[in-house]
Design an enzyme around this catalytic site. Structure first.
Site, PDB file in Angstrom:
ATOM      1  CB  SER A   1      55.776  34.877  -2.573  1.00 49.01           C
ATOM      2  OG  SER A   1      55.934  34.653  -3.952  1.00 49.01           O
TER       3      SER A   1
ATOM      4  CB  ILE B   1      44.168  42.830  -1.436  1.00 47.22           C
ATOM      5  CG1 ILE B   1      43.971  41.315  -1.355  1.00 47.22           C
ATOM      6  CG2 ILE B   1      42.866  43.529  -1.788  1.00 47.22           C
ATOM      7  CD1 ILE B   1      43.355  40.706  -2.579  1.00 47.22           C
TER       8      ILE B   1
ATOM      9  CB  VAL C   1      44.644  49.257  -5.885  1.00 47.87           C
ATOM     10  CG1 VAL C   1      44.865  47.899  -6.509  1.00 47.87           C
ATOM     11  CG2 VAL C   1      43.180  49.435  -5.503  1.00 47.87           C
TER      12      VAL C   1
ATOM     13  CB  ALA D   1      40.208  56.035   2.448  1.00 50.78           C
TER      14      ALA D   1
ATOM     15  CE  LYS E   1      38.479  59.323   4.946  1.00 51.68           C
ATOM     16  NZ  LYS E   1      38.422  57.848   5.041  1.00 51.68           N
TER      17      LYS E   1
ATOM     18  N   PRO F   1      32.145  63.711   9.032  1.00 51.28           N
ATOM     19  CG  PRO F   1      31.707  65.620  10.317  1.00 51.28           C
ATOM     20  CD  PRO F   1      31.037  64.410   9.705  1.00 51.28           C
TER      21      PRO F   1
ATOM     22  CB  THR G   1      37.136  50.234   9.677  1.00 49.68           C
ATOM     23  OG1 THR G   1      36.373  49.357   8.833  1.00 49.68           O
ATOM     24  CG2 THR G   1      36.254  51.375  10.145  1.00 49.68           C
TER      25      THR G   1
ATOM     26  CB  ILE H   1      44.606  50.735   7.717  1.00 50.24           C
ATOM     27  CG1 ILE H   1      45.168  50.268   6.369  1.00 50.24           C
ATOM     28  CG2 ILE H   1      45.725  51.272   8.590  1.00 50.24           C
ATOM     29  CD1 ILE H   1      45.976  51.296   5.632  1.00 50.24           C
TER      30      ILE H   1
END
Length: 502
Positions: free
Chosen positions: A40, A46, A48, A51, A79, A97, A345, A347
């Site tokens: 919908s 959520i 915005v 990373a 990144k 890193p 973490t 994603i």
């Protein structure tokens, strides 16, 4: 043989829903597998800004996504790692890193040689021996050299991008492959009376969507797995006490940095994620130690550039569902659980939930052994990521606020206690069960937050100090020189923009 699943329904869009739809649509064509996604526009999502970690590259490759097209369509930047400020002590800075440190030698980890050189007076922190960390600080980036002998082969990278644009991009990908999108709000979840399995989703406008298997991508509501199937939530807020976030985009204030920044604050921490269009910012905090108004003030004061919107507040409880796959439903994304985004973490856990389902893709009988293996794997993934994030809060010497007093003194899982004890004793660090974070990641945080062993491995300790010092210094020099020869991050992005405009 039992027939394949033929009808899958995804409840919810956003990053989790469209990643699921895109991956499944790449697996089988619409003639063999019908995929319907219900979302919908009124509910929204959520994210915005996001990373990521290098595993996102594997996901995009799986889908056959062209990197240049992806970067242009999602406002992505590159990144190389995460910079942590004020975590161990106020004034501390270090980079976790994506590349390792130095080169392992004679079967021993590089950090053992660094510890030996440190005892002999080496003043350089360990992240000066990481190509990704050195390049990040110089604002430089390049793709890895395919020659494994080349120093630039050690580059590992991920992206910053706009999560809503990524979801839109994947929507286009999935719809081209036959995924059907249905606009609407779910009113009722239908279940078979004899088995409790989900059979259909009724929408507010009277339509009904039938399915054999369902993915719950409804966010924190967990409409299918939590509310309908009654799967409870395991609460980890004792170890991860932050329970609120405020997010706001801001204007750029300088060159786009090829790293995420996480700055510790008095009652939590603040992120900074630069995309091409704007910088994503957020303040993660615990309401037991700071009010929402105070948290807003901290967030806005910590911005590099002008705020482009009013802050949005997000409430959460760290943890995960007791099971991730129940009956004929799997929860993906926030429906499955949430570990704050300190190590980017979120994603990855979506991606892992999808890929593990694909590797266990069931027939229509939905064998219990596959469901049990899926739940075992995902539970282990969440617990291992949890321990790594807890380490950042526990390994602090800060005593300037009640929040950090709590974190410094809190009890931690036995699994993490064991890892810390091993590292304190001679710098031992191991990777268990193919866990996400490798040995160099643990070493980066241990040393970056002042958990330094009293000694190194006794074999390395027996080596002549001058030889070890010369060896590690030659590596540091080679890394610095290689980084200086890399293009700037800004120049790389300009090349993508020019290619898109051509």
């Amino acid at each position: 043989m039992a027939p394949l699943l033929k009808n899958i329904v995804i409840a919810g869009g956003g990053t989790a829903g469209w990643m699921t739809a895109a991956a499944l649509s790449s697996l089988l064509g619409p003639d063999k597998l019908s995929i319907t996604l219900i979302e919908s526009e009124e509910i929204g999502s959520i994210g915005v800004g996001e990373a990521t970690i290098p595993d996102i590259i594997n996901f995009n490759h799986l889908l056959g996504i062209d990197e240049a097209d992806f970067i242009r369509e999602t406002n992505a930047t590159f990144k190389l790692g995460i910079e942590f400020i004020d975590w161990g002590r106020k004034g501390d800075r270090y980079i976790h890193p994506f590349s390792g440190h130095g080169v392992d030698m004679n079967g021993y980890d590089f950090h053992q040689y660094w510890l030996r050189s440190r005892a002999a007076g080496n003043p350089h922190p360990i992240d000066e021996y990481s190509l990704c960390a050195v390049a990040a600080r110089q604002g430089r980036f390049t793709h890895p050299d395919p020659n494994p002998r080349a120093i630039l082969s050690h580059i590992r990278y991920a992206y910053h991008f706009d999560a809503s644009l990524y979801a839109r991009y994947l929507r286009g990908y999935a719809e081209k492959r036959g995924v059907r999108r249905v606009e609407g709000k779910i009113r009722l979840v239908g279940q078979a009376p004899e088995t409790g399995r989900i059979t259909h989703l009724d929408l507010e406008d009277g339509r009904s969507v039938q399915g054999e298997f369902f993915f719950d991508c409804s966010g924190f509501r967990s409409l299918l797995l939590g509310q309908t199937l009654g799967v409870g939530h395991i609460d980890w807020s004792h170890w991860l006490p932050c329970n609120s976030a405020q997010a706001v985009p801001s204007a750029h204030s300088g060159p786009l940095t090829p790293y995420t920044r996480a700055t510790a604050k008095t009652s939590g921490w603040q992120w900074r994620i630069p995309t091409q269009a704007r910088t994503g910012n957020g303040h993660i905090y615990c309401r037991d130690f700071i009010s929402d108004d105070e948290a807003t003030a901290v967030l806005l004061f910590g911005l590099d550039g002008e705020a482009l919107a009013a802050p949005r507040t997000i409430r959460f409880t760290a943890g995960h569902r007791q099971t991730f796959w129940e009956k004929n439903c799997i929860a993906i994304g926030l429906s499955a659980g949430f570990l704050e985004p300190l190590e980017s973490t979120s994603i990855y856990l979506i991606q892992e939930g999808i890929s593990r389902f694909i590797s266990l893709f069931p027939d229509s009988t939905l064998p219990d052994v596959l469901r049990n293996e899926y739940n075992r794997h995902m539970r282990t993934e969440f617990e291992q990521v949890r321990d790594f994030i807890i380490l950042h809060f526990k390994a602090t010497e800060r005593d300037d606020s009640p929040f950090w007093d709590y974190c410094r003194n809190m009890t931690i899982p036995d699994s993490l206690t064991h890892k810390i004890a091993l590292f304190r004793q001679g710098g031992r660090a191991f990777r268990y069960e193919d866990e996400l974070f490798s040995r160099p990641s643990w070493v980066a945080v241990f040393l970056g937050q002042n958990i330094v062993p009293d000694s190194c491995d006794p074999v390395i300790a027996s080596l002549p100090a001058n030889e070890v010092m010369a060896s590690v210094e030659s590596m540091r020099t080679a890394i610095v020189q290689a980084a200086r020869q890399m293009p700037t991050h800004e120049d790389i992005l300009k090349c993508y923009r020019k290619a898109g405009a051509a």
